[in-house]
Motif scaffolding. Structure first.
Motif, PDB file in Angstrom:
ATOM      1  N   THR A  92       0.850  -1.192   0.000  1.00  0.00           N
ATOM      2  CA  THR A  92       0.000   0.000   0.000  1.00  0.00           C
ATOM      3  C   THR A  92       0.883   1.238   0.000  1.00  0.00           C
ATOM      4  N   LEU A  93       0.280   2.426   0.152  1.00  0.00           N
ATOM      5  CA  LEU A  93       1.044   3.664   0.121  1.00  0.00           C
ATOM      6  C   LEU A  93       1.942   3.832   1.334  1.00  0.00           C
ATOM      7  N   GLY A  94       1.637   3.159   2.416  1.00  0.00           N
ATOM      8  CA  GLY A  94       2.525   3.204   3.572  1.00  0.00           C
ATOM      9  C   GLY A  94       2.467   4.493   4.360  1.00  0.00           C
ATOM     10  N   ALA A  95       1.349   5.214   4.317  1.00  0.00           N
ATOM     11  CA  ALA A  95       1.249   6.479   5.040  1.00  0.00           C
ATOM     12  C   ALA A  95       0.982   6.272   6.520  1.00  0.00           C
ATOM     13  N   GLY A  96       0.350   5.159   6.900  1.00  0.00           N
ATOM     14  CA  GLY A  96      -0.153   4.833   8.218  1.00  0.00           C
ATOM     15  C   GLY A  96       0.453   5.512   9.422  1.00  0.00           C
ATOM     16  N   LEU A  97       1.448   4.862  10.058  1.00  0.00           N
ATOM     17  CA  LEU A  97       1.978   5.375  11.312  1.00  0.00           C
ATOM     18  C   LEU A  97       2.778   6.652  11.119  1.00  0.00           C
ATOM     19  N   GLY A  98       3.330   6.855   9.924  1.00  0.00           N
ATOM     20  CA  GLY A  98       3.992   8.131   9.665  1.00  0.00           C
ATOM     21  C   GLY A  98       3.022   9.286   9.759  1.00  0.00           C
ATOM     22  N   ALA A  99       1.832   9.115   9.202  1.00  0.00           N
ATOM     23  CA  ALA A  99       0.804  10.157   9.300  1.00  0.00           C
ATOM     24  C   ALA A  99       0.348  10.343  10.737  1.00  0.00           C
ATOM     25  N   VAL A 100       0.215   9.237  11.466  1.00  0.00           N
ATOM     26  CA  VAL A 100      -0.188   9.328  12.872  1.00  0.00           C
ATOM     27  C   VAL A 100       0.838  10.127  13.659  1.00  0.00           C
ATOM     28  N   ARG A 101       2.122   9.869  13.435  1.00  0.00           N
ATOM     29  CA  ARG A 101       3.154  10.596  14.173  1.00  0.00           C
ATOM     30  C   ARG A 101       3.129  12.085  13.847  1.00  0.00           C
ATOM     31  N   ARG A 102       2.870  12.437  12.580  1.00  0.00           N
ATOM     32  CA  ARG A 102       2.830  13.853  12.209  1.00  0.00           C
ATOM     33  C   ARG A 102       1.646  14.582  12.813  1.00  0.00           C
ATOM     34  N   ILE A 103       0.488  13.935  12.842  1.00  0.00           N
ATOM     35  CA  ILE A 103      -0.737  14.614  13.266  1.00  0.00           C
ATOM     36  C   ILE A 103      -0.873  14.667  14.785  1.00  0.00           C
ATOM     37  N   ALA A 104      -0.525  13.606  15.471  1.00  0.00           N
ATOM     38  CA  ALA A 104      -0.777  13.514  16.909  1.00  0.00           C
ATOM     39  C   ALA A 104       0.054  14.531  17.677  1.00  0.00           C
ATOM     40  N   THR A 105      -0.549  15.127  18.694  1.00  0.00           N
ATOM     41  CA  THR A 105       0.192  15.985  19.610  1.00  0.00           C
ATOM     42  C   THR A 105       1.188  15.170  20.418  1.00  0.00           C
ATOM     43  N   ASP A 106       0.783  13.970  20.804  1.00  0.00           N
ATOM     44  CA  ASP A 106       1.652  13.081  21.562  1.00  0.00           C
ATOM     45  C   ASP A 106       1.341  11.653  21.144  1.00  0.00           C
ATOM     46  N   LEU A 107       2.382  10.827  21.035  1.00  0.00           N
ATOM     47  CA  LEU A 107       2.218   9.457  20.571  1.00  0.00           C
ATOM     48  C   LEU A 107       3.051   8.530  21.436  1.00  0.00           C
ATOM     49  N   ALA A 108       2.406   7.498  21.981  1.00  0.00           N
ATOM     50  CA  ALA A 108       3.101   6.469  22.764  1.00  0.00           C
ATOM     51  C   ALA A 108       2.830   5.116  22.125  1.00  0.00           C
ATOM     52  N   ILE A 109       3.891   4.308  21.970  1.00  0.00           N
ATOM     53  CA  ILE A 109       3.771   2.996  21.342  1.00  0.00           C
ATOM     54  C   ILE A 109       4.589   1.982  22.126  1.00  0.00           C
ATOM     55  N   SER A 110       4.004   0.813  22.327  1.00  0.00           N
ATOM     56  CA  SER A 110       4.726  -0.351  22.828  1.00  0.00           C
ATOM     57  C   SER A 110       4.383  -1.518  21.920  1.00  0.00           C
ATOM     58  N   THR A 111       5.386  -2.182  21.387  1.00  0.00           N
ATOM     59  CA  THR A 111       5.115  -3.306  20.491  1.00  0.00           C
ATOM     60  C   THR A 111       6.049  -4.460  20.807  1.00  0.00           C
ATOM     61  N   ARG A 112       5.472  -5.660  20.824  1.00  0.00           N
ATOM     62  CA  ARG A 112       6.218  -6.876  21.124  1.00  0.00           C
ATOM     63  C   ARG A 112       5.744  -7.976  20.177  1.00  0.00           C
ATOM     64  N   THR A 113       6.686  -8.720  19.649  1.00  0.00           N
ATOM     65  CA  THR A 113       6.311  -9.773  18.706  1.00  0.00           C
ATOM     66  C   THR A 113       5.595 -10.924  19.386  1.00  0.00           C
TER      67      THR A 113
END
Length: 339
Positions: free
Chosen positions: A104-125
């Motif tokens: 796909t275009l791959g805008a997803g989390l990059g767009a979220v990071r640009r728009i959000a005032t604050d962003l917290a992520i935790s990811t584990r496989t």
């Protein structure tokens, strides 16, 4: 603009179990942003946040959900995403515009990071991903960085949540309440909302006085279990009546578990007592109703101990909600501990 809903609203839960849920999530976020009084293009920005997060869940995740609500403190909203895997082994690449694993275009989390005032992520496989994206006006940025998390969900097949929660700041003190109206449905919700209104009017008083004021308020309702929490830089105070629990976590262990005194606020309530909990800058205290399976605190996943408050609250609701009951979680650090 001022919010157009009655506080505190229950968390909106959108299960991402079909592609059409992506549109539902975007519309829910746009509507919530308008209710929160966000002006201009900000409701559309909120819709983009929800759409991108939901789209990622739809394409990649197992058991994905979005949770949407006003910010616990300050003006704005927050959108939480949670799933059970497979996680993002290359998080920084996923946050880059143009990166995609699905063609796909791959805008997803990059767009979220640009728009959000604050962003917290935790990811584990091995256990999945948790995300909290907060959106505020420019002069409300500090509210987006507060180390707090609140979620409140009704029992399965219930329209209204019989639980409620609130958190307030005054000077260096942070005070929170979790209220579990007895039973479910409208009458439980009425009791919980009445208790929270009293909490907001008395939140700067000693916890025992707040509890006593709630007891008077709830005399003509079905009553409730109540947990009150006050945090400062070095110590927390807990005052509880009924089955609302407090749990204190450091990055290495769960070091306090407290349950309220037997009784019902509004009916038969003993003289309330407070208990002290020593805190460090890295301690998070959780207050939750019995709609959250208490076993989480006895053998929590190790990474729970290091989650920021917003993601910890989301993880507990997504992973430990006993769906036959209303469920509410508050997770918070002292004001002095915020970054």
């Amino acid at each position: 603009m001022t919010p157009s809903f009655s506080f505190p609203p229950a968390t909106r839960h959108v299960r991402i179990d079909h592609h059409s849920a992506v549109h539902d999530a975007a519309e829910a976020a746009r509507s919530l942003a308008r209710q929160c009084g966000l002006p201009g293009a900000m409701p559309d920005q909120a819709a983009v946040l929800a759409s991108e997060l939901a789209g990622n869940l739809d394409k990649h995740a197992i058991d994905g959900s979005l949770y949407l609500q006003p910010l616990p403190l300050g003006g704005g909203l927050e959108i939480m995403a949670a799933d059970r895997g497979p996680g993002m082994p290359e998080l920084e690449r996923c946050l880059t515009d143009g990166y995609t694993t699905k063609g796909t275009l791959g805008a997803g989390l990059g767009a979220v990071r640009r728009i959000a005032t604050d962003l917290a992520i935790s990811t584990r496989t091995d256990s999945g991903t948790l995300i909290c994206a907060r959106l505020t006006l420019p002069d409300e940025r500090e509210a987006a960085r507060e180390a707090v998390g609140i979620l409140s969900l009704p029992a399965a097949n219930e329209e209204q949540c019989g639980d409620a929660a609130a958190i307030t700041d005054a000077a260096d003190l942070r005070t929170a309440a979790v209220v579990d109206g007895l039973g479910h449905g409208p009458e439980a919700a009425e009791a919980a909302q009445a208790a929270v209104r009293t909490f907001r009017a008395t939140a700067e008083r000693p916890l025992t006085e707040i509890m006593t004021a709630m007891h008077r308020t709830l005399r003509h309702t079905r009553g409730a279990a109540v947990g009150l929490l006050r945090l400062n830089a070095g110590e927390a105070e807990y005052c509880g009546i009924g089955n609302v629990r407090a749990v204190a976590l450091s990055p290495n262990e769960v070091h306090h578990r407290l349950t309220g005194q037997p009784g019902t606020v509004g009916w038969r309530m003993p003289a309330p007592r407070t208990h002290g909990i020593p805190l460090t800058a890295a301690t998070t205290v959780v207050l939750h109703s019995d709609g959250i399976d208490l076993r989480w605190a006895h053998t929590p996943p190790a990474h729970f101990l290091r989650l920021p408050a917003s993601l910890l609250a989301t993880a507990l609701v997504h992973g430990y909600h006993r769906t036959r009951d209303d469920a509410t979680v508050v997770a918070a650090q002292p004001r002095a501990a915020r970054s």
